[in-house]
Scaffold this active site. Structure first.
Site, PDB file in Angstrom:
ATOM      1  N   GLY A 203      28.460  28.734  41.716  1.00  0.00           N
ATOM      2  CA  GLY A 203      28.106  29.952  41.156  1.00  0.00           C
ATOM      3  C   GLY A 203      29.256  30.474  40.233  1.00  0.00           C
ATOM      4  N   PRO A 205      32.311  33.129  38.820  1.00  0.00           N
ATOM      5  CA  PRO A 205      33.294  33.664  39.691  1.00  0.00           C
ATOM      6  C   PRO A 205      32.795  35.047  40.165  1.00  0.00           C
ATOM      7  CG  PRO A 205      34.329  32.785  37.634  1.00  0.00           C
ATOM      8  CD  PRO A 205      32.715  32.484  37.680  1.00  0.00           C
ATOM      9  N   GLY A 206      33.105  35.335  41.293  1.00  0.00           N
ATOM     10  CA  GLY A 206      32.680  36.611  41.691  1.00  0.00           C
ATOM     11  C   GLY A 206      31.212  36.901  42.332  1.00  0.00           C
ATOM     12  N   GLY A 208      30.082  35.819  44.937  1.00  0.00           N
ATOM     13  CA  GLY A 208      30.101  35.704  46.602  1.00  0.00           C
ATOM     14  C   GLY A 208      30.237  34.441  47.121  1.00  0.00           C
ATOM     15  N   LYS A 209      30.688  33.572  46.541  1.00  0.00           N
ATOM     16  CA  LYS A 209      30.782  32.027  47.307  1.00  0.00           C
ATOM     17  C   LYS A 209      31.594  32.173  48.404  1.00  0.00           C
ATOM     18  CE  LYS A 209      32.379  30.222  43.495  1.00  0.00           C
ATOM     19  NZ  LYS A 209      32.094  31.502  42.671  1.00  0.00           N
ATOM     20  N   THR A 210      32.865  32.686  48.474  1.00  0.00           N
ATOM     21  CA  THR A 210      33.547  32.875  49.581  1.00  0.00           C
ATOM     22  C   THR A 210      33.218  33.539  50.657  1.00  0.00           C
ATOM     23  OG1 THR A 210      35.673  32.667  47.914  1.00  0.00           O
ATOM     24  CG2 THR A 210      36.228  33.177  49.908  1.00  0.00           C
ATOM     25  N   GLU A 426      31.902  52.404  14.029  1.00  0.00           N
ATOM     26  CA  GLU A 426      31.073  52.309  15.139  1.00  0.00           C
ATOM     27  C   GLU A 426      29.846  52.983  14.803  1.00  0.00           C
ATOM     28  OE1 GLU A 426      31.805  50.709  17.600  1.00  0.00           O
ATOM     29  OE2 GLU A 426      34.024  50.424  17.041  1.00  0.00           O
TER      30      GLU A 426
END
Ligand code: ADP
Ligand code: MG
Ligand code: ZN
Length: 603
Positions: A203, A205-206, A208-210, A426
């Protein structure tokens, strides 16, 4: 080093104290006067002596007046013989108390040697102590081969469980199975099932793998050895392989358990690509992982989880059945997921009643779980800085923009002319975005500097998109080029403010043609093979798989797409000049226009 000096000083102080004690002991010992035989005999004859204690060859004498004396006699001569030889009057001797104290061998030797030995012992101890200090530093170097994996004990109090992970439903379901394996493997083994050895979490980065890996260990309540792929790679070749061995050994001892290798791509990159550097080391480490994974029995109760955000660069051998054959994909969170992630992270924070997390979830497409966690943290910090007791909706909204676009730079003052140019720039982006049917709606226009941009136009899709069509891209290109076009149209020349727009537009146009097959002229195929090569830390991309002629056509097509986009933008700007001027006027006055106010302009 500091420690060494400190210990040295302490040792010196101890040494001084000991020698001090000794010298005072010696002093008190000197109060006993040593006399010679003549004087001894004289004193006996004079009747001065009250008591004689014989300890080996030493005679300790106590005189009638209480003073102490000592002398040595010849070793083989008894006291009686001595008296006879010196003609001591036997009558005098009768009045003297004679006491023979046993002097044992060792206390004699100790008495003789201690004064020499003790300083020696102190010095030796000191040297030993210092050696050990130095070795302490050394032994760390000697522990290179150990994995250094952190072990999270089971039953630890702040365990992460599946409840702490929002969204990623499919991934959780897959991993629930792993939890089941760890909890009661018997059930599966009885049926002859082979429990998988490796599960790969994939997945961006960020996502939620860890976190999810920790949750698996928490749910199963088993020990969790976690190590990051990069920790295998050290300065010395062979260290990584040794660490892998050590890690697996430790794990096998405490089975059932989980080994978690985070950032697997750091070691698991495809072998045989890349040049130089730590390359050999990586390969050896990877080989060792493969060997270890084959080495343990299928049902030994050790399950290896690994996480990566680059599954494409992994060595195919890792993905073979029997290794990381289970693959779990963590998607980027959709709107519902984002809301529940926000809920989880809002838990510990006092949130104001008007906060609507659903609205925030709507506003944050493309945010990862880590972004959302960060967003709420930023909002809490902002609220604290404003001396509020609760996190308010305004703070959260501001933090969304901060996370998305970088911090506001209010002190970055533009000159009058620059403000004018930025306002037109803009305004044109927002106007074209509003007019084109496939462009995302405008949420906010601002001429306050953010990050490196002088101003910004915030567009957000109405819903999460997974597929993009050609007409969306074409409209996006026109929006990107609007700033550049309007500068040329109104001021007669362009500024550097449009450079990043142009870069993005060119990149998008190229992808349209070479990746998405969206060019009619070049047809439905891809051009160029992206290849992963690491050379001196830099990734070299693109392998050309097309001819020079095609390359020329691609360039022409890119230019044509961009020219057409500019034309579309110019038409809109010319046709809706009055709206453009209105937006510019409000921008110069108020600096920002929110979504509602912006839509009012067109009613
Ligand atoms: P990854 O390893 O995929 O890069 P992490 O697991 O380290 O990402 O996630 C970083 C942080 O983001 C987590 O500590 C957590 O606070 C938050 N986070 C990410 N995904 C989720 C999720 N699905 N639910 C709750 N929090 C999440
Ligand atoms: Mg991670
Ligand atoms: Zn721009």
């Amino acid at each position: 080093m500091k420690n060494l000096v400190k210990n040295f000083i302490i040792a010196v102080i101890i040494f001084l104290v000991i020698t001090g004690i000794f010298s005072t002991l010696n002093l008190s010992a000197k109060k006993v006067e040593t006399i010679d035989l003549q004087k001894f005999v004289e004193q006996i004859n004079a009747g001065d002596i009250q008591k004689i204690a014989i300890a080996g060859d030493k005679l300790n004498i106590t005189k009638v007046d209480g003073t102490l004396e000592s002398l040595r006699k010849e070793t083989n001569e008894t006291l009686g013989e001595l008296f006879k030889n010196y003609n001591v009057d036997p009558e005098k001797v009768e009045n003297i108390g004679i006491e023979v104290t046993e002097e044992s061998g060792w206390s004699y030797w100790l008495g003789a040697l201690l004064p020499f030995l003790l300083p020696l012992i102190v010095v030796v101890a000191l040297i030993y102590y210092m050696m050990r200090q130095v070795q302490g530093a050394n032994s760390k170097a000697m522990m290179f081969g150990q994995s250094g994996a952190r072990e999270a004990p089971k039953n630890s109090k702040n365990r992460v469980t599946f409840k702490d992970v929002a969204g990623v439903k499919e991934a959780k379901e897959e991993l629930l199975e792993v939890v089941e394996f760890l909890k009661n493997s018997k059930k599966f083994v009885q049926l002859g099932a082979k429990i998988p050895k490796g599960v790969l979490l994939m997945g961006s980065p960020g996502t939620g793998k860890t976190l999810l890996a920790k949750a698996v260990a928490g749910e199963a309540n088993v020990p969790f050895f976690s190590i990051s792929g990069s920790e295998f790679v050290e300065m010395f070749v062979g260290v990584g392989a040794a660490r892998v061995r050590d890690l697996f050994q430790k794990a096998k001892k405490s089975a059932p358990c989980i080994i978690f290798i985070d950032e697997l791509d750091a070691v698991g990159r495809q072998r045989g690509t890349g040049l130089g550097g730590s390359h050999d080391e990586r390969e050896q480490t990877l080989n060792q992982i493969l060997v270890e994974m084959d080495g343990f029995e299928a049902n030994s109760g050790v399950i290896i989880l690994a996480a990566t955000n680059r599954p494409d660069v992994l060595d195919p051998a890792l993905l073979r059945p029997g290794r990381f054959d289970r693959r779990v994909i963590l998607d980027e969170p959709d709107m519902n997921d984002r809301e529940s992630i926000l809920k989880i992270h809002a838990k510990g924070k006092p949130v104001a009643a008007d906060v609507n997390l659903r609205r925030i979830a709507e506003r944050t497409p493309g945010f990862s779980g880590a972004d959302l966690a960060n967003l709420l943290n930023e909002a809490a910090i902002l609220s604290a800085r404003r001396n509020k007791t609760q996190v308010g909706m305004d703070e959260i909204r501001e933090s969304v923009e901060k996370v998305m676009l970088g911090p506001e730079r209010k002190s970055h003052i533009l000159s009058e002319k620059e403000r004018n140019i930025t306002a037109y720039h803009e305004a044109a982006h927002s106007l074209v975005a509003h007019e084109l049917p496939h462009a995302d709606p405008v949420h906010k226009v601002s001429i306050i500097s953010r990050g490196r941009a002088a101003g910004y136009t915030l567009k957000l899709p109405i819903e999460d998109k997974h597929l993009h069509s050609r007409s969306e891209f074409i409209d996006d290109l026109a929006v990107m080029l609007a700033g550049h076009t309007v500068e040329k149209e109104i001021f007669g020349e362009v500024t550097t403010g449009a450079s990043s727009d142009l870069r993005h537009a060119t990149r998008l146009a190229r992808r349209l043609i070479t990746e998405f097959g969206m060019s009619e002229k070049l047809g439905a195929r891809t051009f160029g093979e992206k290849e992963e090569m690491i050379f001196l830390g830099k990734e070299i991309h693109e392998q050309r798989d097309y001819s020079e002629k095609i390359a020329e056509t691609i360039d022409q097509e890119i230019s044509r797409l961009i020219a057409e986009a500019a034309k579309t933008a110019l038409e809109i700007v010319r046709k809706k000049k009055d709206k453009l001027e209105e937006i510019v006027k409000i921008l110069l006055e108020k600096e920002t226009i929110e979504k509602e106010a912006f839509e009012k302009i067109f009613k």
